[in-house]
Scaffold this motif. Sequence first.
Motif, PDB file in Angstrom:
ATOM      1  N   LEU A 160       0.825  -1.213   0.000  1.00 21.83           N
ATOM      2  CA  LEU A 160       0.000   0.000   0.000  1.00 21.83           C
ATOM      3  C   LEU A 160       0.856   1.259   0.000  1.00 21.83           C
ATOM      4  O   LEU A 160       0.630   2.172  -0.807  1.00 21.83           O
ATOM      5  N   ASN A 161       1.857   1.328   0.896  1.00 22.35           N
ATOM      6  CA  ASN A 161       2.732   2.494   0.896  1.00 22.35           C
ATOM      7  C   ASN A 161       3.501   2.615  -0.412  1.00 22.35           C
ATOM      8  O   ASN A 161       3.814   3.721  -0.856  1.00 22.35           O
ATOM      9  N   GLY A 162       3.810   1.473  -1.023  1.00 25.06           N
ATOM     10  CA  GLY A 162       4.546   1.478  -2.282  1.00 25.06           C
ATOM     11  C   GLY A 162       3.701   1.801  -3.492  1.00 25.06           C
ATOM     12  O   GLY A 162       4.217   1.872  -4.613  1.00 25.06           O
ATOM     13  N   SER A 168       2.184  -2.197 -13.072  1.00 26.61           N
ATOM     14  CA  SER A 168       3.415  -1.571 -12.600  1.00 26.61           C
ATOM     15  C   SER A 168       4.532  -2.594 -12.450  1.00 26.61           C
ATOM     16  O   SER A 168       4.317  -3.804 -12.558  1.00 26.61           O
ATOM     17  N   THR A 169       5.725  -2.091 -12.185  1.00 25.44           N
ATOM     18  CA  THR A 169       6.889  -2.934 -11.961  1.00 25.44           C
ATOM     19  C   THR A 169       7.333  -2.778 -10.517  1.00 25.44           C
ATOM     20  O   THR A 169       7.509  -1.658 -10.034  1.00 25.44           O
ATOM     21  N   VAL A 170       7.499  -3.926  -9.833  1.00 17.95           N
ATOM     22  CA  VAL A 170       7.804  -3.936  -8.405  1.00 17.95           C
ATOM     23  C   VAL A 170       9.083  -4.725  -8.180  1.00 17.95           C
ATOM     24  O   VAL A 170       9.277  -5.788  -8.778  1.00 17.95           O
ATOM     25  N   GLY A 232      14.801  -1.676 -19.025  1.00 13.26           N
ATOM     26  CA  GLY A 232      15.209  -0.750 -20.070  1.00 13.26           C
ATOM     27  C   GLY A 232      15.949   0.463 -19.545  1.00 13.26           C
ATOM     28  O   GLY A 232      15.886   1.544 -20.149  1.00 13.26           O
ATOM     29  N   GLY A 233      16.640   0.296 -18.419  1.00 13.62           N
ATOM     30  CA  GLY A 233      17.417   1.384 -17.844  1.00 13.62           C
ATOM     31  C   GLY A 233      16.612   2.342 -16.985  1.00 13.62           C
ATOM     32  O   GLY A 233      17.173   3.301 -16.443  1.00 13.62           O
ATOM     33  N   VAL A 234      15.319   2.085 -16.834  1.00 14.63           N
ATOM     34  CA  VAL A 234      14.439   3.030 -16.136  1.00 14.63           C
ATOM     35  C   VAL A 234      14.408   2.789 -14.632  1.00 14.63           C
ATOM     36  O   VAL A 234      14.437   3.715 -13.829  1.00 14.63           O
ATOM     37  N   GLY A 235      14.325   1.536 -14.228  1.00 17.87           N
ATOM     38  CA  GLY A 235      14.126   1.196 -12.831  1.00 17.87           C
ATOM     39  C   GLY A 235      12.693   0.771 -12.573  1.00 17.87           C
ATOM     40  O   GLY A 235      11.884   0.655 -13.503  1.00 17.87           O
ATOM     41  N   VAL A 236      12.362   0.548 -11.322  1.00 17.71           N
ATOM     42  CA  VAL A 236      11.043   0.002 -10.971  1.00 17.71           C
ATOM     43  C   VAL A 236      10.147   1.087 -10.384  1.00 17.71           C
ATOM     44  O   VAL A 236      10.613   2.048  -9.772  1.00 17.71           O
ATOM     45  N   ASP A 237       8.839   0.905 -10.565  1.00 13.98           N
ATOM     46  CA  ASP A 237       7.883   1.862 -10.018  1.00 13.98           C
ATOM     47  C   ASP A 237       7.846   1.799  -8.493  1.00 13.98           C
ATOM     48  O   ASP A 237       7.644   2.821  -7.832  1.00 13.98           O
ATOM     49  N   THR A 238       8.024   0.597  -7.944  1.00 18.03           N
ATOM     50  CA  THR A 238       7.992   0.411  -6.495  1.00 18.03           C
ATOM     51  C   THR A 238       9.178  -0.447  -6.076  1.00 18.03           C
ATOM     52  O   THR A 238       9.351  -1.549  -6.595  1.00 18.03           O
ATOM     53  N   ALA A 239       9.989   0.069  -5.166  1.00 21.51           N
ATOM     54  CA  ALA A 239      11.081  -0.710  -4.578  1.00 21.51           C
ATOM     55  C   ALA A 239      10.760  -0.900  -3.098  1.00 21.51           C
ATOM     56  O   ALA A 239      10.622   0.077  -2.357  1.00 21.51           O
ATOM     57  N   CYS A 252      17.757  -0.260  -3.086  1.00 21.44           N
ATOM     58  CA  CYS A 252      16.448   0.284  -3.461  1.00 21.44           C
ATOM     59  C   CYS A 252      16.579   1.682  -4.065  1.00 21.44           C
ATOM     60  O   CYS A 252      15.885   2.025  -5.034  1.00 21.44           O
ATOM     61  N   GLU A 253      17.466   2.508  -3.496  1.00 26.51           N
ATOM     62  CA  GLU A 253      17.711   3.837  -4.064  1.00 26.51           C
ATOM     63  C   GLU A 253      18.234   3.733  -5.502  1.00 26.51           C
ATOM     64  O   GLU A 253      17.922   4.568  -6.360  1.00 26.51           O
ATOM     65  N   ASP A 254      19.040   2.707  -5.745  1.00 25.26           N
ATOM     66  CA  ASP A 254      19.659   2.543  -7.062  1.00 25.26           C
ATOM     67  C   ASP A 254      18.676   2.088  -8.138  1.00 25.26           C
ATOM     68  O   ASP A 254      18.919   2.305  -9.325  1.00 25.26           O
ATOM     69  N   ILE A 255      17.587   1.428  -7.732  1.00 27.70           N
ATOM     70  CA  ILE A 255      16.708   0.812  -8.741  1.00 27.70           C
ATOM     71  C   ILE A 255      15.344   1.470  -8.842  1.00 27.70           C
ATOM     72  O   ILE A 255      14.565   1.121  -9.741  1.00 27.70           O
ATOM     73  N   VAL A 256      15.023   2.436  -7.983  1.00 31.51           N
ATOM     74  CA  VAL A 256      13.705   3.060  -8.071  1.00 31.51           C
ATOM     75  C   VAL A 256      13.690   4.036  -9.249  1.00 31.51           C
ATOM     76  O   VAL A 256      14.634   4.787  -9.479  1.00 31.51           O
ATOM     77  N   ALA A 257      12.627   4.005 -10.017  1.00 34.12           N
ATOM     78  CA  ALA A 257      12.507   4.825 -11.226  1.00 34.12           C
ATOM     79  C   ALA A 257      12.097   6.253 -10.866  1.00 34.12           C
ATOM     80  O   ALA A 257      11.518   6.501  -9.804  1.00 34.12           O
ATOM     81  N   PRO A 258      12.362   7.211 -11.741  1.00 31.41           N
ATOM     82  CA  PRO A 258      11.810   8.551 -11.528  1.00 31.41           C
ATOM     83  C   PRO A 258      10.289   8.481 -11.363  1.00 31.41           C
ATOM     84  O   PRO A 258       9.606   7.784 -12.110  1.00 31.41           O
ATOM     85  N   GLY A 259       9.790   9.184 -10.342  1.00 27.13           N
ATOM     86  CA  GLY A 259       8.362   9.130 -10.061  1.00 27.13           C
ATOM     87  C   GLY A 259       7.945   7.922  -9.253  1.00 27.13           C
ATOM     88  O   GLY A 259       6.754   7.747  -8.962  1.00 27.13           O
TER      89      GLY A 259
END
Length: 345
Positions: A160-162, A168-170, A232-239, A252-259
């Motif tokens: 829920l917090n995520g 989406s990608t988690v 694709g170099g973007v990262g995940v919507d939720t880490a 987690c900081e390294d893989i979270v996507a913008p937004g």
Amino acid sequence: MKALVYQGPGRKALEERPKPRVEAPDDAVVRIVKTTICGTDLHILKGDVPSCAPGRVLGHEGVGIVEEVGPAVAMFRPGDRVLISCITACGRCAYCRRGMFSHCETGGWMLGNTIDGTQAEYVRTPHADSSLHPIPEGADEEALVMLSDILPTGFECGVLNGKVKPGSTVAIVGAGPIGLAALLTAQFYSPARIVVIDLDDNRLEVARRFGATDAVNSRDGGAAQKVLEMTGGVGVDTAIEAVGAPATFTLCEDIVAPGGVLANVGVHGVKVDLHIERLWAHNVTITTALVDTTSTPMLLKTVEAKKLEPAKLVTHRFGLDDILEAYDTFGRAAETRALKVVISP
């Protein structure tokens, strides 16, 4: 009664303790039928939780039978079978009225922390009417123990917090019981991809069986690069951070996507680095939480309907006399392949 007692960092013992009694009008005393060990108990034993003092009976999860109630308890009577919430809530204070039971002014995380807990034959539960849940006759008690803490924790603090959404990608960093609970409940929302990251190949295989679309072993230090390549170099919507260690928070900081959202679930005993120099322009949300257990009634219905099978998390069973062996088994999970251990007084 017998109880597992915290004796200070690195030390615990099975002791004889007085049976708890009703102390306040809204107390209940519950005879424990099933309890378990949580990763948070291991953090206590490491000295990571200073609010838990030596001499405390550990444990904050369990199901049992009501033995005695105070005069103000209206919802329960002796003989009722109940699920014990890991969070105690008065239901009346300003925090409870906001649904923040974890910050209840006279409750919160008390059991096995600031008052004696559930790894014993009996436990006293304050604010019984709003801190116990009735369970139906014939329910799988082992499955319901998972609803005391790990299922609502993974769901509320992670999913829920995520802000997990359809399509989406988690990424879930940590395939222990909490991470697997987040994995199971994330599937309520049909994300397109769930990547589980861990050091243990056995747990990664369990994650695949539980519904992970991808599993990444982080032992070689290349997990972030692998996740970025997958996306694709973007990262995940939720880490979702489900370990409680500096390295996993940084991952987690390294893989979270913008937004995206970084949802911290793990219990941290030491400081972590917030790389704001990289994240400040990325519209990233970071959430922290202690579970409120507001989702427990919904999860109970979901388990009753067989839409969720938390019993899959149980790998080992012990009697209370063998609780030290249970701790050893749980603490060496990579060798023993333990997930949740159930203890039956």
